[in-house]
Design a protein around this motif. Structure first.
Motif, mmCIF file in Angstrom:
data_model
loop_
_atom_site.group_PDB
_atom_site.id
_atom_site.type_symbol
_atom_site.label_atom_id
_atom_site.label_comp_id
_atom_site.label_asym_id
_atom_site.label_seq_id
_atom_site.Cartn_x
_atom_site.Cartn_y
_atom_site.Cartn_z
ATOM 1 N N HIS A 94 70.056 -19.634 38.263
ATOM 2 C CA HIS A 94 69.333 -20.475 38.642
ATOM 3 C C HIS A 94 69.364 -21.834 37.609
ATOM 4 C CE1 HIS A 94 68.373 -24.112 40.390
ATOM 5 N NE2 HIS A 94 67.361 -23.915 40.770
ATOM 6 N N ILE A 95 69.768 -22.751 37.117
ATOM 7 C CA ILE A 95 69.095 -24.084 35.909
ATOM 8 C C ILE A 95 68.179 -22.897 34.528
ATOM 9 C CG2 ILE A 95 70.549 -25.469 37.352
ATOM 10 C CD1 ILE A 95 68.024 -27.431 37.280
ATOM 11 N N PRO A 96 68.518 -24.241 34.024
ATOM 12 C CA PRO A 96 66.783 -23.511 33.172
ATOM 13 C C PRO A 96 65.964 -24.226 34.531
ATOM 14 C CG PRO A 96 68.505 -24.284 31.597
ATOM 15 C CD PRO A 96 69.367 -25.024 33.064
ATOM 16 N N ASP B 139 77.294 -18.784 32.443
ATOM 17 C CA ASP B 139 76.302 -18.513 31.348
ATOM 18 C C ASP B 139 74.641 -18.285 31.969
ATOM 19 O OD1 ASP B 139 76.103 -21.183 33.173
ATOM 20 O OD2 ASP B 139 75.400 -22.520 31.378
ATOM 21 N N SER B 140 74.063 -18.579 32.920
ATOM 22 C CA SER B 140 73.236 -18.889 33.523
ATOM 23 C C SER B 140 72.959 -16.959 34.422
ATOM 24 C CB SER B 140 72.101 -19.378 34.184
ATOM 25 O OG SER B 140 73.589 -19.759 36.063
ATOM 26 N N GLY C 82 68.286 -18.715 34.680
ATOM 27 C CA GLY C 82 69.095 -17.877 33.246
ATOM 28 C C GLY C 82 67.445 -17.655 32.416
ATOM 29 N N ASP C 83 66.943 -18.667 32.151
ATOM 30 C CA ASP C 83 65.734 -18.210 30.947
ATOM 31 C C ASP C 83 64.833 -17.819 31.432
ATOM 32 O OD1 ASP C 83 64.831 -20.505 32.963
ATOM 33 O OD2 ASP C 83 63.476 -20.988 31.685
ATOM 34 N N VAL C 84 64.187 -17.301 32.636
ATOM 35 C CA VAL C 84 63.581 -16.719 33.133
ATOM 36 C C VAL C 84 64.227 -15.422 33.644
ATOM 37 C CG1 VAL C 84 62.013 -16.023 34.667
ATOM 38 C CG2 VAL C 84 62.505 -18.091 34.822
ATOM 39 N N CYS D 138 74.780 -20.805 38.465
ATOM 40 C CA CYS D 138 73.774 -21.398 39.162
ATOM 41 C C CYS D 138 74.820 -22.490 39.530
ATOM 42 C CB CYS D 138 72.817 -22.364 38.376
ATOM 43 S SG CYS D 138 73.972 -23.065 36.839
ATOM 44 N N GLY D 139 74.194 -23.517 40.002
ATOM 45 C CA GLY D 139 75.123 -24.603 41.410
ATOM 46 C C GLY D 139 76.047 -24.255 42.120
#
Length: 580
Positions: free
Chosen positions: A102-104, A28-29, A162-164, A75-76
């Motif tokens: 990475h995470i949000p 997802d990320s 991921g949000d960036v 991520c992770g």
């Protein structure tokens, strides 16, 4: 016209830097980046089954081309799986750019689901590892990472939440010039003159070559002829220096053979060319030593040096050779060539002749036949362990073949994923994975990657149902083998069930035909060869005190056995010795 996202910028910059594939596992990320790859015709997403395989594949591609390759993990746990392959790429000086998503960003530091700190985790296996926390930051950070990976030779890691990645870019990704190749490094005149004086003053000179002699074969041969020097090599130097070499005295170290050890100890001056050979117990401490290396941090970290020369081997020898006097005496060289031939002659036929009825099959015989049947420009990827032994002693370099493995990091399970990267790079070139059953089963899921993409990799599986090198270490250490045996399935049947070509070989007379059939097959193939688990012959002088992990603290050789066509080469060199 809509603005591009950070992910689109990221992918575009990679493409302009020459990256043509991004190896990884979706998550997802990573979704914004994977979608950006889908919409960019210049770069492909290669879906592997394990992120470790992605890093190994990218590292193999970078080793074979010297150009930037890339991999990615979500991520992770996703990007954490990259770490072993990245360690291998970094220690092999392979330019690799890794994306660790990475995470949000708003959750970093809160113990969020799957949270790790990749900006800290990857620092030891990279030249550059930075977190992108805003869209404005990304283009410059990525370009800096690319420059570090290519310019310094190794890994750069870009950590991108991921949000960036999904945000709109705020800084134009202007057409900045990027470094795409490393320069030649020439030593200063003072160092060249000092080295020339040492060579002129030495009666007996020996050259010991590593992977840093890539592209310098002609210069090494010309210098060896001028100073009448025997030429030995480390494992990573074999493919670059052994072929067309009338001064060859073999290999030193754990897998050593021939007269390399004696040549390095009996000389007056030992010149280490482009090697970071880690086993200092095999190097002398009572002769003068010069080291030439393009990486200054390598100079002197294995041996006390009388002179350290910072420069690449090719340019250094181009400057040095005209400045040294021609040596007229071949006495030392001819003596080492004779010793080399004698050392090989007694063992060359031990496991490769008259073995048609001997079962289980000698792995030495398999490697010898493989060397004969493989293409002249084949790429061999070699699992760590006993396969290193068979590759070192049986694969014959010719200037066109390539042999890569985890020769510095020493990881298991490297051969299959490295073959993926090698085959993607050139689908028409023969790629052979010399796999052990231990290494193959560790990342066996990525055999399905071969099938999914129709990659015609040929997996030659040395199936001895054991961790052979570990057994050897235990035996030499005076310990009973324990925890080293495997209960294996019929790997050929598994390959067939997966949609590939598979054949199982249990008799020596079947080996050549099975390899020929596999090589003729247009898709992926696996040759499951049941080999002798007792193919470990230890010289009587090896004692328990000589073993420390994978290395020996003393001794000239750890294994006896054949050495392929090298005895024939050595005898040919002897025939070329001028007669009075």
């Amino acid at each position: 016209m809509p603005k591009e996202t950070v992910a689109e910028q990221f992918v575009g910059i990679l493409a302009r830097a020459g990256v043509r594939r991004l190896y990884g596992v979706v998550g997802d990320s990573l979704n914004p980046v994977v979608d950006a790859v889908r919409r960019n015709a210049a770069i492909d997403w290669v879906q592997v089954r394990h992120e470790e395989a992605a890093a190994f594949a990218a590292g193999a591609e970078a080793q074979l081309t010297g150009r930037l390759a890339a991999c990615a993990g979500s991520c992770g746990p996703g990007n954490l799986h990259l770490i072993n392959g990245l360690y291998d790429a970094h220690r092999s000086m392979a330019p690799v750019l890794a994306l660790a998503s990475h995470i949000p960003s708003g959750e970093i530091g809160t113990g969020f689901f799957q949270e790790t700190h990749p900006d800290q985790l990857f620092r030891e296996c990279s030249h550059y590892c930075e977190l992108v926390s805003s869209p404005r930051q990304m283009p410059r950070v990525l370009r800096t990472g690319i420059q570090n990976a290519i310019g310094r030779g190794g890994v750069s890691v870009i950590v991108l939440p991921g949000d960036v990645a999904g945000e709109q870019a705020t800084t134009p990704a202007s057409e900045h010039a990027l470094v795409t190749a490393r320069p030649s490094v020439r030593p200063g005149d003072a160092e060249i003159d000092a080295l020339a004086r040492m060579v002129d003053e030495a009666g007996k000179v020996t050259l010991f070559c590593g992977s840093g002699t890539a592209g310098a074969h002609e210069e090494v041969m010309r210098f060896a002829e001028r100073v009448k020097a025997p030429v030995g090599h480390a494992l990573r130097g074999k493919e670059w220096i052994q072929y067309d070499n009338p001064y060859d005295v073999g290999m030193s170290g754990l897998l050593g053979y021939g007269a390399a050890y004696e040549a390095t100890h009996a000389c007056d001056l030992l010149i280490l060319l482009g090697t970071d050979f880690p086993y200092n117990a095999f190097l002398p401490d009572d002769v003068k030593i010069v080291q030439v290396d393009v990486r200054p941090e390598h100079l002197g970290r294995r041996s006390a040096l009388d002179l350290a020369v910072w420069g690449d081997v090719r340019e250094t020898l181009r400057c040095l050779t005209p400045r040294v006097r021609v040596k007229s005496s071949r006495k030392f060289l001819d003596k080492m060539l004779a010793k080399h031939a004698d050392a090989l002659e007694g063992v060359v036929k031990a496991y490769t002749r008259k073995v048609e009825k001997r079962t289980p099959i000698h792995p030495e015989y398999v490697a010898s036949v493989l060397d004969e049947e493989a293409a002249d420009d084949a790429v061999f990827t070699v699992d760590t362990g006993m396969n290193n032994v068979w590759a070192a002693r049986y694969l014959t370099p010719n200037g066109r073949r390539r042999v890569i493995g985890s020769f510095t990091h020493g990881s298991m399970a490297n051969a299959l994923p490295q073959a993926i990267g090698a085959q993607f790079l050139d689908p028409g070139r023969q790629v052979v994975s010399m796999s052990g059953d231990g290494g193959f089963t560790m990342l066996m899921g990525d055999f399905l990657t071969l099938v999914q993409y129709g990659l015609p990799v040929k997996v030659v599986l040395f199936n001895n149902s054991s961790l052979g090198m570990v057994e050897l270490e235990m035996m030499v250490g005076g310990l009973p083998s324990y925890g080293t045996s495997h209960h294996n399935p019929d790997f050929a049947a598994i390959a067939t069930a997966a949609g590939a070509y598979g054949v199982r070989v249990e008799k020596p007379k079947q080996v050549r035909g099975a390899l020929r059939d596999a090589f003729r097959h247009r898709g992926p193939a696996l040759v499951d060869i049941v080999t002798d688990p007792n193919a470990l012959s230890i010289p009587p002088k090896i004692t328990a005190d000589m073993v420390s992990g994978f290395a020996l603290s003393a001794g000239r050789m750890v294994l006896e056995g054949g050495v392929g066509r090298m005895a024939q080469m050595a005898r040919s060199n002897l025939r070329n010795i001028p007669r009075p």
